[in-house]
Design a protein around this motif. Structure first.
Motif, PDB file in Angstrom:
ATOM      1  N   GLU A  85       0.825  -1.205   0.000  1.00 43.15           N
ATOM      2  CA  GLU A  85       0.000   0.000   0.000  1.00 43.15           C
ATOM      3  C   GLU A  85       0.862   1.258   0.000  1.00 43.15           C
ATOM      4  OE1 GLU A  85      -2.759  -0.138   3.233  1.00 43.15           O
ATOM      5  OE2 GLU A  85      -4.206  -1.302   2.082  1.00 43.15           O
ATOM      6  N   ILE A  86       1.942   1.230   0.758  1.00 37.31           N
ATOM      7  CA  ILE A  86       2.854   2.377   0.781  1.00 37.31           C
ATOM      8  C   ILE A  86       3.504   2.561  -0.588  1.00 37.31           C
ATOM      9  CG2 ILE A  86       5.042   3.219   1.759  1.00 37.31           C
ATOM     10  CD1 ILE A  86       4.116   1.855   4.411  1.00 37.31           C
ATOM     11  N   ARG A  87       3.925   1.456  -1.226  1.00 36.65           N
ATOM     12  CA  ARG A  87       4.495   1.555  -2.583  1.00 36.65           C
ATOM     13  C   ARG A  87       3.461   2.112  -3.557  1.00 36.65           C
ATOM     14  NH1 ARG A  87       7.505  -3.290  -1.250  1.00 36.65           N
ATOM     15  NH2 ARG A  87       5.803  -4.606  -1.901  1.00 36.65           N
ATOM     16  N   ASN A  88       2.186   1.703  -3.409  1.00 32.83           N
ATOM     17  CA  ASN A  88       1.130   2.207  -4.294  1.00 32.83           C
ATOM     18  C   ASN A  88       0.919   3.701  -4.108  1.00 32.83           C
ATOM     19  OD1 ASN A  88       0.697  -0.339  -5.323  1.00 32.83           O
ATOM     20  ND2 ASN A  88      -1.116  -0.738  -4.092  1.00 32.83           N
ATOM     21  N   ILE A  89       0.886   4.153  -2.863  1.00 35.61           N
ATOM     22  CA  ILE A  89       0.697   5.585  -2.598  1.00 35.61           C
ATOM     23  C   ILE A  89       1.872   6.384  -3.137  1.00 35.61           C
ATOM     24  CG2 ILE A  89       0.583   7.303  -0.741  1.00 35.61           C
ATOM     25  CD1 ILE A  89      -1.053   5.167   0.830  1.00 35.61           C
ATOM     26  N   THR A  90       3.080   5.868  -2.956  1.00 32.61           N
ATOM     27  CA  THR A  90       4.273   6.535  -3.496  1.00 32.61           C
ATOM     28  C   THR A  90       4.210   6.605  -5.009  1.00 32.61           C
ATOM     29  OG1 THR A  90       5.550   5.716  -1.620  1.00 32.61           O
ATOM     30  CG2 THR A  90       6.794   6.496  -3.523  1.00 32.61           C
ATOM     31  N   TRP A  91       3.781   5.517  -5.652  1.00 36.18           N
ATOM     32  CA  TRP A  91       3.659   5.473  -7.112  1.00 36.18           C
ATOM     33  C   TRP A  91       2.682   6.545  -7.603  1.00 36.18           C
ATOM     34  CZ3 TRP A  91       5.745   3.649 -11.414  1.00 36.18           C
ATOM     35  CH2 TRP A  91       4.984   3.617 -12.580  1.00 36.18           C
ATOM     36  N   ILE A  92       1.517   6.606  -6.965  1.00 36.43           N
ATOM     37  CA  ILE A  92       0.505   7.583  -7.374  1.00 36.43           C
ATOM     38  C   ILE A  92       1.013   8.995  -7.169  1.00 36.43           C
ATOM     39  CG2 ILE A  92      -1.798   8.473  -6.804  1.00 36.43           C
ATOM     40  CD1 ILE A  92      -2.570   5.510  -6.192  1.00 36.43           C
ATOM     41  N   ALA A  93       1.670   9.249  -6.039  1.00 37.83           N
ATOM     42  CA  ALA A  93       2.210  10.590  -5.769  1.00 37.83           C
ATOM     43  C   ALA A  93       3.279  10.973  -6.782  1.00 37.83           C
ATOM     44  CB  ALA A  93       2.780  10.653  -4.356  1.00 37.83           C
ATOM     45  N   GLU A  94       4.141  10.022  -7.146  1.00 34.00           N
ATOM     46  CA  GLU A  94       5.186  10.293  -8.143  1.00 34.00           C
ATOM     47  C   GLU A  94       4.578  10.558  -9.522  1.00 34.00           C
ATOM     48  OE1 GLU A  94       8.518  10.738  -7.992  1.00 34.00           O
ATOM     49  OE2 GLU A  94       8.324  10.679  -5.818  1.00 34.00           O
ATOM     50  N   CYS A  95       3.534   9.819  -9.874  1.00 33.43           N
ATOM     51  CA  CYS A  95       2.864  10.048 -11.161  1.00 33.43           C
ATOM     52  C   CYS A  95       2.263  11.452 -11.206  1.00 33.43           C
ATOM     53  CB  CYS A  95       1.784   8.999 -11.408  1.00 33.43           C
ATOM     54  SG  CYS A  95       2.419   7.387 -11.838  1.00 33.43           S
ATOM     55  N   ILE A  96       1.646  11.880 -10.120  1.00 33.93           N
ATOM     56  CA  ILE A  96       1.062  13.219 -10.073  1.00 33.93           C
ATOM     57  C   ILE A  96       2.160  14.274 -10.133  1.00 33.93           C
ATOM     58  CG2 ILE A  96      -0.199  14.839  -8.599  1.00 33.93           C
ATOM     59  CD1 ILE A  96      -1.835  12.392  -7.624  1.00 33.93           C
ATOM     60  N   ALA A  97       3.241  14.065  -9.388  1.00 33.10           N
ATOM     61  CA  ALA A  97       4.337  15.043  -9.360  1.00 33.10           C
ATOM     62  C   ALA A  97       5.030  15.162 -10.706  1.00 33.10           C
ATOM     63  CB  ALA A  97       5.353  14.655  -8.287  1.00 33.10           C
ATOM     64  N   GLN A  98       5.081  14.064 -11.463  1.00 34.05           N
ATOM     65  CA  GLN A  98       5.767  14.065 -12.751  1.00 34.05           C
ATOM     66  C   GLN A  98       4.818  14.306 -13.922  1.00 34.05           C
ATOM     67  OE1 GLN A  98       8.037  10.454 -13.018  1.00 34.05           O
ATOM     68  NE2 GLN A  98       9.134  10.878 -11.128  1.00 34.05           N
ATOM     69  N   GLN A  99       3.577  14.703 -13.636  1.00 33.13           N
ATOM     70  CA  GLN A  99       2.599  15.006 -14.681  1.00 33.13           C
ATOM     71  C   GLN A  99       2.344  13.812 -15.603  1.00 33.13           C
ATOM     72  OE1 GLN A  99       1.002  18.002 -14.838  1.00 33.13           O
ATOM     73  NE2 GLN A  99       2.118  18.736 -13.034  1.00 33.13           N
ATOM     74  N   GLN A 100       2.303  12.595 -15.048  1.00 36.04           N
ATOM     75  CA  GLN A 100       2.043  11.384 -15.825  1.00 36.04           C
ATOM     76  C   GLN A 100       0.788  10.700 -15.292  1.00 36.04           C
ATOM     77  OE1 GLN A 100       5.368   8.808 -16.244  1.00 36.04           O
ATOM     78  NE2 GLN A 100       6.741  10.439 -16.861  1.00 36.04           N
ATOM     79  N   LYS A 101      -0.303  11.418 -15.323  1.00 32.54           N
ATOM     80  CA  LYS A 101      -1.542  10.921 -14.740  1.00 32.54           C
ATOM     81  C   LYS A 101      -2.108   9.711 -15.474  1.00 32.54           C
ATOM     82  CE  LYS A 101      -2.582  15.272 -12.592  1.00 32.54           C
ATOM     83  NZ  LYS A 101      -3.423  16.417 -12.453  1.00 32.54           N
ATOM     84  N   GLU A 102      -1.712   9.487 -16.719  1.00 34.12           N
ATOM     85  CA  GLU A 102      -2.209   8.320 -17.448  1.00 34.12           C
ATOM     86  C   GLU A 102      -1.610   7.020 -16.914  1.00 34.12           C
ATOM     87  OE1 GLU A 102       1.496   9.758 -19.358  1.00 34.12           O
ATOM     88  OE2 GLU A 102      -0.368  10.776 -18.898  1.00 34.12           O
ATOM     89  N   ARG A 103      -0.520   7.086 -16.135  1.00 36.32           N
ATOM     90  CA  ARG A 103       0.135   5.891 -15.592  1.00 36.32           C
ATOM     91  C   ARG A 103      -0.270   5.608 -14.152  1.00 36.32           C
ATOM     92  NH1 ARG A 103       6.236   5.646 -16.431  1.00 36.32           N
ATOM     93  NH2 ARG A 103       5.789   3.471 -16.007  1.00 36.32           N
ATOM     94  N   ILE A 104      -1.168   6.397 -13.586  1.00 39.31           N
ATOM     95  CA  ILE A 104      -1.552   6.226 -12.187  1.00 39.31           C
ATOM     96  C   ILE A 104      -2.143   4.830 -11.946  1.00 39.31           C
ATOM     97  CG2 ILE A 104      -3.258   6.970 -10.458  1.00 39.31           C
ATOM     98  CD1 ILE A 104      -2.644   9.815 -11.191  1.00 39.31           C
ATOM     99  N   GLY A 105      -2.871   4.294 -12.893  1.00 37.15           N
ATOM    100  CA  GLY A 105      -3.521   3.003 -12.725  1.00 37.15           C
ATOM    101  C   GLY A 105      -2.587   1.806 -12.792  1.00 37.15           C
ATOM    102  N   ASN A 106      -1.298   1.999 -12.979  1.00 38.99           N
ATOM    103  CA  ASN A 106      -0.341   0.894 -13.095  1.00 38.99           C
ATOM    104  C   ASN A 106       0.214   0.455 -11.747  1.00 38.99           C
ATOM    105  OD1 ASN A 106      -0.704   1.038 -15.807  1.00 38.99           O
ATOM    106  ND2 ASN A 106       1.267   1.939 -16.265  1.00 38.99           N
ATOM    107  N   TYR A 107      -0.608   0.479 -10.707  1.00 41.12           N
ATOM    108  CA  TYR A 107      -0.170   0.021  -9.406  1.00 41.12           C
ATOM    109  C   TYR A 107      -0.627  -1.426  -9.193  1.00 41.12           C
ATOM    110  CZ  TYR A 107      -4.947   1.066  -8.034  1.00 41.12           C
ATOM    111  OH  TYR A 107      -6.311   1.115  -7.957  1.00 41.12           O
ATOM    112  N   ILE A 108      -0.103  -2.070  -8.167  1.00 39.58           N
ATOM    113  CA  ILE A 108      -0.453  -3.441  -7.866  1.00 39.58           C
ATOM    114  C   ILE A 108      -1.544  -3.431  -6.797  1.00 39.58           C
ATOM    115  CG2 ILE A 108       0.403  -5.632  -6.933  1.00 39.58           C
ATOM    116  CD1 ILE A 108       3.150  -4.783  -8.081  1.00 39.58           C
TER     117      ILE A 108
END
Length: 111
Positions: A85-108
């Motif tokens: 869950e922590i890795r997923n939250i970090t992934w989503i936060a990094e996607c938002i910070a890097q302006q890559q919102k289309e990749r947000i759904g690529n979490y486990i």
């Protein structure tokens, strides 16, 4: 054979007898002796890296243990699920910070 493997192709060859692991290596393009290291970075939206597939398998095992066992393994599974869950939250936060919102759904998914 696995203990003597010194590269990814050797590992792929060593685990080729196990269906789960063999299918993971085939999905990333490293079945047997073929070289598909370029796919390891996870280029497209649908492609997953070998590491992601192992995390997915770990989550499936942890979910099974967490919902069906009553031993100390439940605590271990709970910790592993929280780590994901922590890795997923970090992934989503990094996607938002890097302006890559289309990749947000690529979490486990955890559950």
């Amino acid at each position: 054979m696995l203990s003597r493997a010194d590269d990814l192709e050797g590992v792929a060859l060593a685990v080729s007898g196990n269906y789960d692991y063999k299918s993971y290596f085939e999905q990333v393009g490293m079945s047997g002796g073929t070289s598909g290291v370029g796919n390891m970075a996870g280029g497209g939206a649908e492609s997953k890296s070998l590491e992601d597939m192992f995390y997915q398998k770990e989550m499936e095992i942890s979910k099974t243990v967490f919902t069906r066992q009553f031993t100390h393994a439940v605590i271990y599974a709970w910790v592993k699920l929280r780590e994901q869950e922590i890795r997923n939250i970090t992934w989503i936060a990094e996607c938002i910070a890097q302006q890559q919102k289309e990749r947000i759904g690529n979490y486990i998914s955890v559950f």
